[in-house]
Scaffold this motif. Sequence first.
Motif, short mmCIF file in Angstrom:
data_model
loop_
_atom_site.label_atom_id
_atom_site.label_comp_id
_atom_site.label_asym_id
_atom_site.label_seq_id
_atom_site.Cartn_x
_atom_site.Cartn_y
_atom_site.Cartn_z
N ARG A 1 87.32 -8.80 113.36
CA ARG A 1 87.81 -8.29 112.08
C ARG A 1 88.45 -9.44 111.32
NH1 ARG A 1 88.01 -2.89 111.13
NH2 ARG A 1 87.31 -1.62 112.87
N ASN B 1 91.64 -9.28 106.34
CA ASN B 1 91.89 -8.02 105.65
C ASN B 1 91.67 -6.81 106.56
OD1 ASN B 1 89.19 -8.23 105.94
ND2 ASN B 1 88.66 -7.91 103.79
N ASN B 2 91.46 -7.08 107.85
CA ASN B 2 91.24 -6.05 108.86
C ASN B 2 89.92 -5.31 108.68
OD1 ASN B 2 91.91 -4.72 111.16
ND2 ASN B 2 93.16 -3.16 110.15
N LYS B 3 89.03 -5.87 107.88
CA LYS B 3 87.69 -5.28 107.70
C LYS B 3 86.73 -5.95 108.68
CE LYS B 3 88.42 -2.67 104.05
NZ LYS B 3 87.95 -2.36 102.78
N PRO B 4 85.66 -5.23 109.08
CA PRO B 4 84.69 -5.84 109.99
C PRO B 4 84.19 -7.18 109.45
CG PRO B 4 84.24 -3.52 109.74
CD PRO B 4 85.32 -3.85 108.77
N HIS C 1 80.70 -8.40 113.88
CA HIS C 1 81.21 -7.07 114.24
C HIS C 1 80.05 -6.11 114.46
CE1 HIS C 1 83.03 -3.08 113.75
NE2 HIS C 1 84.11 -3.66 114.24
N ALA D 1 79.48 -2.12 115.41
CA ALA D 1 80.15 -0.83 115.61
C ALA D 1 79.79 -0.19 116.95
CB ALA D 1 79.81 0.11 114.47
N ILE D 2 78.56 -0.43 117.43
CA ILE D 2 78.14 0.19 118.69
C ILE D 2 78.81 -0.50 119.88
CG2 ILE D 2 76.13 0.56 120.20
CD1 ILE D 2 74.51 1.10 117.66
N ASN E 1 84.91 -1.63 120.72
CA ASN E 1 85.67 -0.63 121.48
C ASN E 1 84.95 -0.20 122.75
OD1 ASN E 1 87.32 -0.70 119.27
ND2 ASN E 1 86.43 1.15 118.38
N ARG F 1 91.52 -4.41 122.74
CA ARG F 1 92.60 -3.41 122.68
C ARG F 1 93.25 -3.20 124.05
NH1 ARG F 1 90.05 1.43 120.67
NH2 ARG F 1 90.02 0.29 118.75
N ASP G 1 85.58 4.67 123.32
CA ASP G 1 85.67 5.93 122.57
C ASP G 1 84.70 6.95 123.16
OD1 ASP G 1 87.36 4.53 120.99
OD2 ASP G 1 85.92 4.15 119.40
N LEU H 1 80.92 7.11 118.28
CA LEU H 1 80.75 5.88 117.50
C LEU H 1 81.74 5.89 116.34
CD1 LEU H 1 79.26 3.31 116.78
CD2 LEU H 1 77.44 4.66 115.83
N ASP H 2 82.75 5.03 116.47
CA ASP H 2 83.76 4.97 115.42
C ASP H 2 83.48 3.74 114.56
OD1 ASP H 2 85.98 5.19 113.89
OD2 ASP H 2 87.42 4.62 115.43
N ASP H 3 82.91 3.98 113.38
CA ASP H 3 82.53 2.85 112.53
C ASP H 3 83.42 2.77 111.29
OD1 ASP H 3 81.54 5.20 111.49
OD2 ASP H 3 79.77 4.29 110.61
N THR H 4 84.65 3.21 111.43
CA THR H 4 85.56 3.15 110.27
C THR H 4 85.89 1.70 109.94
OG1 THR H 4 86.99 4.13 111.94
CG2 THR H 4 86.94 5.19 109.83
N GLU H 5 86.11 1.49 108.66
CA GLU H 5 86.32 0.13 108.17
C GLU H 5 87.59 -0.50 108.74
OE1 GLU H 5 84.79 -2.02 105.27
OE2 GLU H 5 83.29 -1.26 106.65
N THR H 6 88.70 0.20 108.63
CA THR H 6 89.96 -0.40 109.08
C THR H 6 90.44 0.25 110.37
OG1 THR H 6 91.21 1.17 107.77
CG2 THR H 6 90.74 -0.94 106.73
N GLU H 7 91.12 -0.54 111.17
CA GLU H 7 91.61 -0.01 112.45
C GLU H 7 92.67 1.06 112.23
OE1 GLU H 7 92.62 -3.56 114.79
OE2 GLU H 7 91.40 -2.64 116.33
N THR I 1 89.83 6.18 116.58
CA THR I 1 90.38 5.67 117.84
C THR I 1 91.91 5.62 117.82
OG1 THR I 1 88.46 4.23 117.76
CG2 THR I 1 90.08 3.78 119.47
N ARG J 1 77.20 4.47 107.84
CA ARG J 1 75.88 3.85 107.63
C ARG J 1 74.89 4.27 108.73
NH1 ARG J 1 75.35 -0.95 110.72
NH2 ARG J 1 77.29 -1.48 111.77
N PHE J 2 75.39 4.96 109.77
CA PHE J 2 74.52 5.38 110.86
C PHE J 2 73.89 6.76 110.60
CE2 PHE J 2 77.30 2.26 112.77
CZ PHE J 2 76.41 1.49 113.48
#
Lengths: 170, 149
Positions: free
Chosen positions: A37, A40-43, A47, A49-50, A53, A112, B62, B83-89, B94, B146-147
């Motif tokens: 990240r 700005n904490n954006k991906p 990054h 997504a799959i 975490n 994390r 998750d 699948l957590d694809d949110t922009e900010t943590e 999660t 986007r998924f």
Amino acid sequence: MDLIKECGVLCDDPAFISLLNRARGQVGSEVRAANNRGANNKPAVGHDAIRANAPLGLVIRKDKDLSYKYSRVGTNATAGRECNGTNGLVCNFVNISEDNTAVAVLVGVPPRVRLESFSSEHFRAVYKKLARETERPVFVMGTGTNAIGIIYVTDGNTFTRVDMTLKAKR
Amino acid sequence: MKIHKYSFALLLSAFVFGCHATPKEAYTYDAVTTVVNLIATPERYFNKKIEVDGVFIGFHQDRLYLSSEHAENMISLLSISVLDDTETEEGSLTMSPCSGEWVKLWATFIPAQQPGISTEQGRLVVDRAMLHKDGKTCWKRTEKSRFVN
């Protein structure tokens, strides 16, 4: 030298330790990239997504020429399976326990997961179970703020921190 | 004339109260299912909007577990990947109060990269999550995933 109990003669082999340290670098960089990240904490670049975490892992094999090699980093090793060759499109999945060349499993947990989490009985149970399923020692490495560089090993019964021993053996 | 008076009053009240009432959120979902169904027959739910109950854990990975016992022992065999694809943590599922709780998820079940071969058969892309203990929404998607098409 309690480490020997968990991974047997494997950890006495400098070639294995050397490869394990290289594999740690590979897993660590892929885990960090998947969770990357920006300020700005954006991906950010890398990054995924799959893969974010999620713990990523690989299998360390000993080939016929007695040299160690590690497989591709993926999410399957943590489920006791590995991608043993591909036809270009799909993997040929095999259970790690059925692969005679597999000697160990290395898992990198997401950033994390902090150092404190390694003390959690539930957390330990996940990897003890994986070690019993795969019938191989499982090395669990941290990638988070205070867990980076930390590595534990489990044989299904014990869960021992080994990073300092490995450093000494480098 | 009386009818006109009543209709005017009705129209006025509908306007006044209608504007102030919170519109009830409409969710249209294809199926109400369980974690077991998603594991046993994933192909029946691929790309469908579903409602599913379970214990959501966002700590190590998750996942939505079948029960709290499975969640406590992290028995991933009886769980579904989320699948957590949110922009900010900060705004992620999660990190939300849903983690570690018995929840109802409204989600789309997307197939894994190689269904039938991959370890994960499918993943839940969550739209909204509700806590069972108090019926409150603990997380809601703000941006389109986007998924999901």
